[in-house]
Design a protein around this motif. Structure first.
Motif, PDB file in Angstrom:
ATOM      1  N   THR A   7       0.830  -1.187   0.000  1.00 12.78           N
ATOM      2  CA  THR A   7       0.000   0.000   0.000  1.00 12.78           C
ATOM      3  C   THR A   7       0.870   1.245   0.000  1.00 12.78           C
ATOM      4  N   TYR A   8       0.262   2.322  -0.421  1.00 15.13           N
ATOM      5  CA  TYR A   8       0.967   3.608  -0.437  1.00 15.13           C
ATOM      6  C   TYR A   8       1.431   3.975   0.969  1.00 15.13           C
ATOM      7  N   GLN A   9       0.629   3.633   1.959  1.00 15.77           N
ATOM      8  CA  GLN A   9       0.958   3.967   3.343  1.00 15.77           C
ATOM      9  C   GLN A   9       2.279   3.324   3.775  1.00 15.77           C
ATOM     10  N   ASP A  10       2.558   2.127   3.305  1.00 12.18           N
ATOM     11  CA  ASP A  10       3.779   1.427   3.695  1.00 12.18           C
ATOM     12  C   ASP A  10       5.009   1.848   2.902  1.00 12.18           C
ATOM     13  N   TYR A  11       4.803   2.270   1.653  1.00 15.57           N
ATOM     14  CA  TYR A  11       5.931   2.582   0.769  1.00 15.57           C
ATOM     15  C   TYR A  11       5.740   3.918   0.036  1.00 15.57           C
ATOM     16  N   PRO A  12       5.522   5.002   0.753  1.00 13.92           N
ATOM     17  CA  PRO A  12       5.212   6.269   0.068  1.00 13.92           C
ATOM     18  C   PRO A  12       6.355   6.793  -0.811  1.00 13.92           C
ATOM     19  N   GLN A  13       7.591   6.655  -0.371  1.00 14.83           N
ATOM     20  CA  GLN A  13       8.690   7.192  -1.180  1.00 14.83           C
ATOM     21  C   GLN A  13       8.916   6.360  -2.440  1.00 14.83           C
ATOM     22  N   MET A  14       8.722   5.061  -2.333  1.00 17.83           N
ATOM     23  CA  MET A  14       8.872   4.214  -3.516  1.00 17.83           C
ATOM     24  C   MET A  14       7.779   4.530  -4.537  1.00 17.83           C
ATOM     25  N   PHE A  15       6.545   4.677  -4.059  1.00 18.46           N
ATOM     26  CA  PHE A  15       5.452   5.003  -4.975  1.00 18.46           C
ATOM     27  C   PHE A  15       5.651   6.379  -5.600  1.00 18.46           C
ATOM     28  N   HIS A  16       6.152   7.324  -4.807  1.00 18.56           N
ATOM     29  CA  HIS A  16       6.407   8.669  -5.337  1.00 18.56           C
ATOM     30  C   HIS A  16       7.455   8.607  -6.455  1.00 18.56           C
ATOM     31  N   LEU A  17       8.493   7.836  -6.245  1.00 23.48           N
ATOM     32  CA  LEU A  17       9.528   7.676  -7.261  1.00 23.48           C
ATOM     33  C   LEU A  17       8.955   7.053  -8.534  1.00 23.48           C
ATOM     34  N   LEU A  18       8.154   6.012  -8.381  1.00 21.25           N
ATOM     35  CA  LEU A  18       7.534   5.378  -9.545  1.00 21.25           C
ATOM     36  C   LEU A  18       6.635   6.366 -10.279  1.00 21.25           C
ATOM     37  N   GLU A  19       5.900   7.161  -9.531  1.00 21.73           N
ATOM     38  CA  GLU A  19       5.006   8.153 -10.138  1.00 21.73           C
ATOM     39  C   GLU A  19       5.790   9.167 -10.954  1.00 21.73           C
ATOM     40  N   GLU A  20       6.866   9.680 -10.397  1.00 19.46           N
ATOM     41  CA  GLU A  20       7.583  10.754 -11.097  1.00 19.46           C
ATOM     42  C   GLU A  20       8.502  10.258 -12.209  1.00 19.46           C
ATOM     43  N   ARG A  21       8.941   9.007 -12.148  1.00 20.36           N
ATOM     44  CA  ARG A  21       9.877   8.523 -13.164  1.00 20.36           C
ATOM     45  C   ARG A  21       9.226   7.592 -14.199  1.00 20.36           C
ATOM     46  N   ILE A  22       8.390   6.673 -13.749  1.00 20.76           N
ATOM     47  CA  ILE A  22       7.836   5.659 -14.661  1.00 20.76           C
ATOM     48  C   ILE A  22       6.475   6.090 -15.211  1.00 20.76           C
ATOM     49  N   TYR A  23       5.533   6.341 -14.320  1.00 16.19           N
ATOM     50  CA  TYR A  23       4.160   6.630 -14.765  1.00 16.19           C
ATOM     51  C   TYR A  23       4.080   7.966 -15.503  1.00 16.19           C
ATOM     52  N   ALA A  24       4.833   8.953 -15.031  1.00 15.91           N
ATOM     53  CA  ALA A  24       4.857  10.249 -15.722  1.00 15.91           C
ATOM     54  C   ALA A  24       5.457  10.097 -17.120  1.00 15.91           C
ATOM     55  N   ARG A  25       6.453   9.227 -17.240  1.00 15.26           N
ATOM     56  CA  ARG A  25       7.081   8.995 -18.549  1.00 15.26           C
ATOM     57  C   ARG A  25       6.071   8.393 -19.528  1.00 15.26           C
ATOM     58  N   ARG A  26       5.220   7.494 -19.045  1.00 13.58           N
ATOM     59  CA  ARG A  26       4.190   6.913 -19.902  1.00 13.58           C
ATOM     60  C   ARG A  26       3.273   8.002 -20.431  1.00 13.58           C
ATOM     61  N   ARG A  27       2.852   8.882 -19.545  1.00 15.33           N
ATOM     62  CA  ARG A  27       1.955   9.971 -19.958  1.00 15.33           C
ATOM     63  C   ARG A  27       2.673  10.948 -20.885  1.00 15.33           C
ATOM     64  N   GLU A  28       3.942  11.229 -20.593  1.00 15.95           N
ATOM     65  CA  GLU A  28       4.749  12.131 -21.426  1.00 15.95           C
ATOM     66  C   GLU A  28       4.866  11.587 -22.856  1.00 15.95           C
ATOM     67  N   LYS A  29       5.006  10.298 -22.978  1.00 15.24           N
ATOM     68  CA  LYS A  29       5.117   9.669 -24.290  1.00 15.24           C
ATOM     69  C   LYS A  29       3.745   9.422 -24.927  1.00 15.24           C
ATOM     70  N   ARG A  30       2.697   9.808 -24.205  1.00 14.98           N
ATOM     71  CA  ARG A  30       1.314   9.673 -24.678  1.00 14.98           C
ATOM     72  C   ARG A  30       0.966   8.230 -25.031  1.00 14.98           C
ATOM     73  N   LEU A  31       1.432   7.327 -24.174  1.00 17.27           N
ATOM     74  CA  LEU A  31       1.099   5.916 -24.331  1.00 17.27           C
ATOM     75  C   LEU A  31      -0.037   5.569 -23.371  1.00 17.27           C
ATOM     76  N   SER A  32      -1.004   4.852 -23.863  1.00 16.33           N
ATOM     77  CA  SER A  32      -2.103   4.415 -22.999  1.00 16.33           C
ATOM     78  C   SER A  32      -1.625   3.246 -22.135  1.00 16.33           C
ATOM     79  N   GLN A  33      -2.375   2.967 -21.106  1.00 13.69           N
ATOM     80  CA  GLN A  33      -2.059   1.803 -20.285  1.00 13.69           C
ATOM     81  C   GLN A  33      -2.145   0.536 -21.134  1.00 13.69           C
ATOM     82  N   ASP A  34      -3.114   0.490 -22.055  1.00 11.57           N
ATOM     83  CA  ASP A  34      -3.245  -0.662 -22.949  1.00 11.57           C
ATOM     84  C   ASP A  34      -1.996  -0.842 -23.804  1.00 11.57           C
ATOM     85  N   ALA A  35      -1.483   0.250 -24.355  1.00  8.90           N
ATOM     86  CA  ALA A  35      -0.295   0.173 -25.215  1.00  8.90           C
ATOM     87  C   ALA A  35       0.912  -0.339 -24.436  1.00  8.90           C
ATOM     88  N   VAL A  36       1.087   0.160 -23.223  1.00  4.75           N
ATOM     89  CA  VAL A  36       2.209  -0.291 -22.399  1.00  4.75           C
ATOM     90  C   VAL A  36       2.019  -1.758 -22.026  1.00  4.75           C
TER      91      VAL A  36
END
Length: 104
Positions: A7-36
């Motif tokens: 859960t986010y409660q247990d791993y907030p810094q890890m989730f924050h890192l994933l959000e800013e590096r991985i998930y944001a990159r997906r959106r930046e590249k305009r890839l849908s979740q389906d495409a990924v």
């Protein structure tokens, strides 16, 4: 053995890192979740659960995501260094919280 649900409660810094590096990159590249999902061999539901902080991806999944999202070698090195630091920061935070909640 039941599957551990992170859960986010247990791993907030890890989730924050994933959000800013991985998930944001997906959106930046305009890839849908389906495409990924198609490109990584995962399900769209799996991608959605990661992005909604329901579970942390496994290492091999992170490597696949970084490959699909075209991370460079330096970006990969920086990510793993930050991931390592986030893990231990979250672990220390959990340990401190457990000590505070432990009966005296």
């Amino acid at each position: 053995m039941p599957r551990v649900k992170y859960t986010y409660q247990d791993y907030p810094q890890m989730f924050h890192l994933l959000e800013e590096r991985i998930y944001a990159r997906r959106r930046e590249k305009r890839l849908s979740q389906d495409a990924v999902a198609i490109r990584t061999g995962l399900t769209r539901n799996c991608i959605q659960q990661m992005e909604c902080y329901e579970h942390l991806p496994q290492f091999d999944t992170l490597f696949e995501l970084m490959n699909v999202l075209e991370f460079g070698e330096k970006e990969i090195e920086a990510f793993w260094s930050a991931y390592y630091a986030a893990y231990f920061a979250d672990k220390a935070r959990r340990r401190k919280r457990e000590e505070e909640l432990a009966p005296v």
